[in-house]
Each structure stands twice: as C-alpha cells, then as structure tokens.
Scaffold this motif. Structure first.
Motif, PDB file in Angstrom:
ATOM      1  N   LEU A   1       4.948   0.492  -2.508  1.00 50.06           N
ATOM      2  CA  LEU A   1       3.872   1.474  -2.458  1.00 50.06           C
ATOM      3  C   LEU A   1       2.543   0.855  -2.877  1.00 50.06           C
ATOM      4  O   LEU A   1       1.492   1.147  -2.298  1.00 50.06           O
ATOM      5  CB  LEU A   1       4.204   2.667  -3.356  1.00 50.06           C
ATOM      6  CG  LEU A   1       5.354   3.569  -2.892  1.00 50.06           C
ATOM      7  CD1 LEU A   1       5.637   4.644  -3.929  1.00 50.06           C
ATOM      8  CD2 LEU A   1       5.035   4.211  -1.544  1.00 50.06           C
ATOM      9  N   SER A   2       2.593  -0.019  -3.884  1.00 45.18           N
ATOM     10  CA  SER A   2       1.376  -0.685  -4.348  1.00 45.18           C
ATOM     11  C   SER A   2       0.812  -1.607  -3.266  1.00 45.18           C
ATOM     12  O   SER A   2      -0.407  -1.637  -3.033  1.00 45.18           O
ATOM     13  CB  SER A   2       1.676  -1.487  -5.615  1.00 45.18           C
ATOM     14  OG  SER A   2       0.532  -2.196  -6.047  1.00 45.18           O
ATOM     15  N   GLN A   3       1.684  -2.347  -2.606  1.00 42.96           N
ATOM     16  CA  GLN A   3       1.238  -3.242  -1.537  1.00 42.96           C
ATOM     17  C   GLN A   3       0.639  -2.451  -0.380  1.00 42.96           C
ATOM     18  O   GLN A   3      -0.378  -2.845   0.200  1.00 42.96           O
ATOM     19  CB  GLN A   3       2.408  -4.095  -1.048  1.00 42.96           C
ATOM     20  CG  GLN A   3       2.857  -5.151  -2.042  1.00 42.96           C
ATOM     21  CD  GLN A   3       4.079  -5.920  -1.569  1.00 42.96           C
ATOM     22  OE1 GLN A   3       4.832  -5.453  -0.700  1.00 42.96           O
ATOM     23  NE2 GLN A   3       4.295  -7.100  -2.129  1.00 42.96           N
ATOM     24  N   ARG A   4       1.253  -1.324  -0.047  1.00 37.98           N
ATOM     25  CA  ARG A   4       0.733  -0.481   1.025  1.00 37.98           C
ATOM     26  C   ARG A   4      -0.635   0.078   0.640  1.00 37.98           C
ATOM     27  O   ARG A   4      -1.565   0.094   1.449  1.00 37.98           O
ATOM     28  CB  ARG A   4       1.714   0.667   1.303  1.00 37.98           C
ATOM     29  CG  ARG A   4       1.259   1.616   2.418  1.00 37.98           C
ATOM     30  CD  ARG A   4       2.213   2.795   2.561  1.00 37.98           C
ATOM     31  NE  ARG A   4       1.764   3.712   3.583  1.00 37.98           N
ATOM     32  CZ  ARG A   4       2.124   3.659   4.853  1.00 37.98           C
ATOM     33  NH1 ARG A   4       2.960   2.719   5.261  1.00 37.98           N
ATOM     34  NH2 ARG A   4       1.664   4.540   5.730  1.00 37.98           N
ATOM     35  N   PHE A   5      -0.762   0.513  -0.611  1.00 39.14           N
ATOM     36  CA  PHE A   5      -2.022   1.065  -1.106  1.00 39.14           C
ATOM     37  C   PHE A   5      -3.137   0.021  -0.993  1.00 39.14           C
ATOM     38  O   PHE A   5      -4.223   0.298  -0.476  1.00 39.14           O
ATOM     39  CB  PHE A   5      -1.851   1.503  -2.560  1.00 39.14           C
ATOM     40  CG  PHE A   5      -3.025   2.250  -3.125  1.00 39.14           C
ATOM     41  CD1 PHE A   5      -3.055   3.631  -3.105  1.00 39.14           C
ATOM     42  CD2 PHE A   5      -4.102   1.571  -3.688  1.00 39.14           C
ATOM     43  CE1 PHE A   5      -4.135   4.324  -3.633  1.00 39.14           C
ATOM     44  CE2 PHE A   5      -5.183   2.252  -4.208  1.00 39.14           C
ATOM     45  CZ  PHE A   5      -5.198   3.635  -4.181  1.00 39.14           C
ATOM     46  N   ASN A   6      -2.867  -1.192  -1.477  1.00 40.39           N
ATOM     47  CA  ASN A   6      -3.877  -2.254  -1.442  1.00 40.39           C
ATOM     48  C   ASN A   6      -4.234  -2.653  -0.017  1.00 40.39           C
ATOM     49  O   ASN A   6      -5.396  -2.954   0.282  1.00 40.39           O
ATOM     50  CB  ASN A   6      -3.377  -3.477  -2.214  1.00 40.39           C
ATOM     51  CG  ASN A   6      -3.367  -3.248  -3.709  1.00 40.39           C
ATOM     52  OD1 ASN A   6      -4.213  -2.531  -4.238  1.00 40.39           O
ATOM     53  ND2 ASN A   6      -2.405  -3.831  -4.408  1.00 40.39           N
ATOM     54  N   SER A   7      -3.246  -2.658   0.864  1.00 38.02           N
ATOM     55  CA  SER A   7      -3.492  -3.025   2.254  1.00 38.02           C
ATOM     56  C   SER A   7      -4.425  -2.024   2.931  1.00 38.02           C
ATOM     57  O   SER A   7      -5.374  -2.406   3.629  1.00 38.02           O
ATOM     58  CB  SER A   7      -2.166  -3.109   3.014  1.00 38.02           C
ATOM     59  OG  SER A   7      -2.382  -3.373   4.385  1.00 38.02           O
ATOM     60  N   ILE A   8      -4.168  -0.743   2.717  1.00 35.53           N
ATOM     61  CA  ILE A   8      -5.011   0.297   3.320  1.00 35.53           C
ATOM     62  C   ILE A   8      -6.404   0.279   2.697  1.00 35.53           C
ATOM     63  O   ILE A   8      -7.414   0.431   3.393  1.00 35.53           O
ATOM     64  CB  ILE A   8      -4.356   1.678   3.139  1.00 35.53           C
ATOM     65  CG1 ILE A   8      -3.067   1.741   3.968  1.00 35.53           C
ATOM     66  CG2 ILE A   8      -5.308   2.800   3.545  1.00 35.53           C
ATOM     67  CD1 ILE A   8      -2.270   3.005   3.770  1.00 35.53           C
TER      68      ILE A   8
ATOM     69  N   MET B   1       8.133  17.473  -3.463  1.00 36.23           N
ATOM     70  CA  MET B   1       7.500  16.431  -2.651  1.00 36.23           C
ATOM     71  C   MET B   1       8.534  15.457  -2.112  1.00 36.23           C
ATOM     72  O   MET B   1       9.461  15.060  -2.813  1.00 36.23           O
ATOM     73  CB  MET B   1       6.451  15.669  -3.471  1.00 36.23           C
ATOM     74  CG  MET B   1       5.192  16.452  -3.762  1.00 36.23           C
ATOM     75  SD  MET B   1       3.983  15.489  -4.729  1.00 36.23           S
ATOM     76  CE  MET B   1       3.443  14.303  -3.491  1.00 36.23           C
ATOM     77  N   THR B   2       8.344  15.084  -0.860  1.00 35.21           N
ATOM     78  CA  THR B   2       9.203  14.077  -0.245  1.00 35.21           C
ATOM     79  C   THR B   2       8.516  12.715  -0.327  1.00 35.21           C
ATOM     80  O   THR B   2       7.336  12.622  -0.693  1.00 35.21           O
ATOM     81  CB  THR B   2       9.472  14.415   1.228  1.00 35.21           C
ATOM     82  OG1 THR B   2       8.223  14.359   1.948  1.00 35.21           O
ATOM     83  CG2 THR B   2      10.076  15.808   1.361  1.00 35.21           C
ATOM     84  N   LEU B   3       9.241  11.675   0.041  1.00 31.83           N
ATOM     85  CA  LEU B   3       8.647  10.338   0.051  1.00 31.83           C
ATOM     86  C   LEU B   3       7.479  10.292   1.030  1.00 31.83           C
ATOM     87  O   LEU B   3       6.453   9.648   0.764  1.00 31.83           O
ATOM     88  CB  LEU B   3       9.701   9.300   0.438  1.00 31.83           C
ATOM     89  CG  LEU B   3       9.217   7.843   0.519  1.00 31.83           C
ATOM     90  CD1 LEU B   3       8.654   7.391  -0.827  1.00 31.83           C
ATOM     91  CD2 LEU B   3      10.356   6.926   0.962  1.00 31.83           C
ATOM     92  N   GLU B   4       7.621  10.994   2.155  1.00 32.14           N
ATOM     93  CA  GLU B   4       6.539  11.042   3.143  1.00 32.14           C
ATOM     94  C   GLU B   4       5.290  11.692   2.549  1.00 32.14           C
ATOM     95  O   GLU B   4       4.164  11.271   2.831  1.00 32.14           O
ATOM     96  CB  GLU B   4       6.984  11.810   4.393  1.00 32.14           C
ATOM     97  CG  GLU B   4       7.988  11.083   5.273  1.00 32.14           C
ATOM     98  CD  GLU B   4       9.386  11.070   4.670  1.00 32.14           C
ATOM     99  OE1 GLU B   4       9.647  11.885   3.746  1.00 32.14           O
ATOM    100  OE2 GLU B   4      10.207  10.240   5.113  1.00 32.14           O
ATOM    101  N   ASP B   5       5.485  12.721   1.713  1.00 29.80           N
ATOM    102  CA  ASP B   5       4.349  13.382   1.059  1.00 29.80           C
ATOM    103  C   ASP B   5       3.629  12.420   0.117  1.00 29.80           C
ATOM    104  O   ASP B   5       2.393  12.383   0.063  1.00 29.80           O
ATOM    105  CB  ASP B   5       4.826  14.604   0.262  1.00 29.80           C
ATOM    106  CG  ASP B   5       5.358  15.711   1.155  1.00 29.80           C
ATOM    107  OD1 ASP B   5       4.894  15.808   2.307  1.00 29.80           O
ATOM    108  OD2 ASP B   5       6.236  16.465   0.693  1.00 29.80           O
ATOM    109  N   VAL B   6       4.408  11.648  -0.627  1.00 28.08           N
ATOM    110  CA  VAL B   6       3.829  10.690  -1.568  1.00 28.08           C
ATOM    111  C   VAL B   6       3.042   9.616  -0.820  1.00 28.08           C
ATOM    112  O   VAL B   6       1.921   9.261  -1.201  1.00 28.08           O
ATOM    113  CB  VAL B   6       4.933  10.034  -2.426  1.00 28.08           C
ATOM    114  CG1 VAL B   6       4.343   8.926  -3.300  1.00 28.08           C
ATOM    115  CG2 VAL B   6       5.618  11.079  -3.291  1.00 28.08           C
ATOM    116  N   ILE B   7       3.632   9.108   0.254  1.00 31.10           N
ATOM    117  CA  ILE B   7       2.964   8.071   1.046  1.00 31.10           C
ATOM    118  C   ILE B   7       1.664   8.605   1.639  1.00 31.10           C
ATOM    119  O   ILE B   7       0.628   7.924   1.625  1.00 31.10           O
ATOM    120  CB  ILE B   7       3.900   7.557   2.159  1.00 31.10           C
ATOM    121  CG1 ILE B   7       5.059   6.767   1.538  1.00 31.10           C
ATOM    122  CG2 ILE B   7       3.139   6.686   3.153  1.00 31.10           C
ATOM    123  CD1 ILE B   7       6.097   6.313   2.543  1.00 31.10           C
TER     124      ILE B   7
END
Length: 201
Positions: free
Chosen positions: A17-24, A79-85
């Motif tokens: 999740l952290s890597q995805r956050f930084n990438s975006i 909340m689902t994982l999709e909601d968190v993402i």
C-alpha cells in the motif's frame, strides 16, 4: 476491514500500500521527478553558486503535506480492501498535487528573481517568443554534441498551439536559421561549462 493477524502478512500489505501510495503521488509530481535533489539534514540556510559563478544564499521555508482520516468505527469495520485502496489513491493524488503546485510556485519565483522569464504581454504566441525563450534556458548536449532538450510543460489547452509554433520555428527558413544559431551558442556555453568543471575536478 480486518487485517490479518500474521505480522509478516500485515507488513507485506502495508509495504504494498505504501509503494502504491508513493507511486501515485510521484505521478502527480512527474515534471519534477528527474530534477536534481539534495538532502539538507539541518539548518534553513542554503548557500550555492550560480552558473555565472555568483554566490547565492536562500533561507528555506519548510512545507509538509499530510492527510488524516478518522472514519466512524462502524464504517471502518465495513470497509473493504478496495475501499481502502480508493481512499489512499485519492489522498496520494491530493498530496502529490499539493507538492506539484508548490514546486511550480517556487520555480516561478526563482525564474522571476533571475530574470529568466519571457512575458508575451497578452500577445499571440509566435515563433519569435519561442526562440526568445530558447535563448534563456540552459541546454545540455550528449557526447556526440546533440542537444538534449528539456521537457516543456504546458496546459492541455495550449499543447496544440505550442506544437504548431515549434513546428513552424523548425520549418520556416528564417526561424530555423535563428534556431540553429541559438543551439550553436548553447553548445559553446555547455562546452565551456564542462571544461570549467574538469579544471575544478
């Protein structure tokens, strides 16, 4: 949403999740991602030399970008994982946008301070204005002497306008001749700068 009890699994999820956050977030700041970066661990004063060998000193103003999310406990459970993402993606874009806006503001102020600005004064953009801008920027060259042009950042509304202007400057004999003169002058400046660096090294 319940997290797994296994610590290793939780760590993997957090890392992803952290890597995805930084990438975006970095996608929003992409015009500046290849710019040189330095880390100053203490103090607020930065001293450096400009290209024309003048001493310069800046007092930095620190900025931070963050977000806080405080959901209702019942909402958090549902909340689902999709909601968190989705939530993290939105906040990553928001923070990245804040950073990019600040970068552009600093860049604009710095360019104004050194007089490296071309003001069209509400006139229609022309190849002459483009060539005037070319005279004010620094252009590096590869080992074969070919110019490595910098990225040009324009709004979507102006992209076609600038594309046509640049094409005209490259095709029109008068503008093309002036363009070649500018490139040759920039090549001399770059070679002189590189020679000076070798002497210092």
């Amino acid at each position: 949403m319940a997290l797994p009890k296994n610590k290793e699994t939780k760590a993997i999820i957090e890392k992803c999740l952290s890597q995805r956050f930084n990438s975006i977030m970095r996608h929003e700041t992409r015009p500046f991602n290849e710019s040189p970066h330095i880390i100053q661990h203490e103090g607020k004063v930065l001293k450096h030399n400009t290209l024309d060998d003048q001493d310069s000193q800046k007092t930095m103003e620190y900025r931070k970008a963050e977000f806080t999310y405080k959901p209702d406990p019942q909402q958090l459970i549902s909340m689902t994982l999709e909601d968190v993402i989705k939530l993290l993606d939105e906040e990553a874009k928001n923070i990245g946008s804040q950073m990019a806006k600040h970068y552009f503001q600093v860049l604009s102020i710095t360019a104004e301070e050194v007089g490296n600005v071309v003001d069209a004064k509400d006139q229609k953009l022309t190849p002459e204005i483009f060539l005037d801008a070319m005279r004010k920027i620094s252009i590096p060259f590869d080992k074969d002497g070919n110019p490595k042009f910098n990225n040009m950042i324009v709004s979507e509304e102006m992209s076609d306008v600038w594309k046509n202007i640049i094409e005209e400057a490259e095709v029109n004999p008068k503008h093309k001749e002036e363009f070649n003169k500018i490139i040759e002058q920039k090549r001399k400046e770059y070679n002189a700068e590189q020679a000076g660096r070798k002497l210092v090294d």
